[in-house]
Structures are given as structure tokens and as C-alpha cells.
Design a protein around this motif. Sequence first.
Motif, short mmCIF file in Angstrom:
data_model
loop_
_atom_site.label_atom_id
_atom_site.label_comp_id
_atom_site.label_asym_id
_atom_site.label_seq_id
_atom_site.Cartn_x
_atom_site.Cartn_y
_atom_site.Cartn_z
N ASP A 248 0.81 -1.21 0.00
CA ASP A 248 0.00 0.00 0.00
C ASP A 248 0.85 1.27 0.00
N ILE A 249 2.06 1.20 0.55
CA ILE A 249 2.95 2.37 0.51
C ILE A 249 3.21 2.78 -0.93
N TRP A 250 3.59 1.81 -1.76
CA TRP A 250 3.92 2.12 -3.15
C TRP A 250 2.66 2.41 -3.97
N ARG A 251 1.57 1.71 -3.68
CA ARG A 251 0.35 1.93 -4.43
C ARG A 251 -0.21 3.33 -4.17
N SER A 252 -0.09 3.81 -2.94
CA SER A 252 -0.61 5.14 -2.64
C SER A 252 0.20 6.22 -3.36
N ARG A 253 1.52 6.03 -3.47
CA ARG A 253 2.33 6.99 -4.22
C ARG A 253 1.96 6.98 -5.70
N TYR A 254 1.78 5.80 -6.23
CA TYR A 254 1.40 5.65 -7.63
C TYR A 254 0.07 6.35 -7.90
N ARG A 255 -0.90 6.18 -6.98
CA ARG A 255 -2.20 6.80 -7.16
C ARG A 255 -2.09 8.32 -7.02
N THR A 256 -1.22 8.80 -6.14
CA THR A 256 -1.03 10.25 -6.00
C THR A 256 -0.54 10.85 -7.30
N LEU A 257 0.44 10.20 -7.94
CA LEU A 257 0.95 10.70 -9.21
C LEU A 257 -0.10 10.59 -10.31
N GLN A 258 -0.84 9.51 -10.31
CA GLN A 258 -1.90 9.36 -11.32
C GLN A 258 -2.93 10.49 -11.23
N ALA B 214 -7.11 2.64 2.57
CA ALA B 214 -6.52 2.21 1.31
C ALA B 214 -7.50 2.58 0.20
N GLU B 215 -7.25 3.66 -0.49
CA GLU B 215 -8.21 4.20 -1.45
C GLU B 215 -8.24 3.38 -2.73
#
Length: 233
Positions: free
Chosen positions: A103-113, A221-222
Motif C-alpha cells: 500500500d505504501i507504493w500503491r498510494s504513491r502511484y495513485r497520487t501521481l496518477q 486504502a483508497e
Amino acid sequence: MSESSSKETDPTDPEHREVGQGLLDEEMGPSGSMAHLYRGEIHRMRFWRERLDRTTNWAIIVIAAILTWAFSSESNPHYVLLVGAMILGTILVIEARRYRGYDIWRSRYRTLQKNVFAYGLDPSQGLEETDWRAELSRDYRQPRLKISMEEAIAHRLRRVYLPLLTIVLGAWVIRTTAFTDVLWPASAAIGTVPGVLVMGVVALSYGTMVFIAVRPRTWHAETEMMTEDIREK
């Protein structure tokens, strides 16, 4: 140490203070550093996604083997299925820990998206988060887990482990009723432990898992398909 090498490592030197300045400017194109950062986050997220899939595969293989062995002979003890359920619980905890890392990496990825690429495609919709750059910077400086262990367990229960536990415990009920001449719940006894007590422990454990999975909560976890609107066609 020479004067030149001292200057190279001096953090107070103006040249060093400006390192990185403008590196991620908003007007940089798709070939800039922001795109490389995005690709890097996707790579890390995919690596952790593969780790989750690996533990899920462990669980399925172990349970398939236990179910096959438990029903291969009437003389095989029924409590092997309960051992399988405990193994599932152990793998669930391992996978929940991995999910928190994922979730750490997924949240960063979603922030950039949301704030770079979605905004670049349609600026009229505005930004999702006005201070997203500062928040992402803090997360890079000091990474932190964003969801609790209980939430991670609830996610994995909903996705994988609650159905698997239901199958295993359903098979255990069949094994203790249809494959024995002893009346149920006495047929659920394990050694000197009475069947009623075994049934109570199993029911309480399963009920706890169901409660963790379905109880109302605020999901941190969005975009994990927890609401119906994301499933709309």
C-alpha cells in the motif's frame, strides 16, 4: 582532505543546496523526471503485488493438499482440516503485512496518477489534492505505513481468505457428520477435548474473521473497489 574534496561534500555549499531544484517542475514533459519517478513506483508496486500473489498461491496449494488428504480415507482424522485453517490464518497474517508494504507504493502511484497525469489530461477538473507535492515529499523523506494491520487483514479476508476459510470449515463440518457413525457434535471431539468445545472454538474463530471482514469502517486504502461507484460501467 584536499580543499576540492571538502567543497564537494560540504552540504552548505550553494551548489549543493540547489541540487534537485526544478527537477520535478510541473511543466516538465512526459520524458522528464516525473515520468521516470512514476515508472519506478509502478515497478515497486508490481514487485509487492507479486509477493501478495505468492502467499495466496501458498494458501491455495496447502489447502488443496489438505482437502485431498482429509477425504482420501475415512480413517484420516478430521482435525487435519482445522490444522489447515490455522495454516490459512498464519498465511493471512503474513500476507496482511505484505499488503501494508504494498500500500505504501500503491498510494504513491495513485497520487501521481490523480495529480499529474489526470490533471494533465483534463486540467478543467482541477487537482485532487492541492498540497500533494508536499505530502509526497514527506513520504519520500520518511516512508510510513498508511493502513492498520486490521484493515490489511480485512482486505485480504474479503479478497481471498474468507472464501478459503469457508471452504475448509465447510469441508470439516461434512467430514465430521457424513463420514462417521458418531453423532454430531460428539464426532467433532479431538482426543479428550469434547466436540461441543471444539465446535465453540471453531464458531468463535470464524465469527471473529467475518466480523473483521465486514464491520463498517473508514477505509484508508483508497480505490480498492470497496464501494459500488467504482464498479459502475
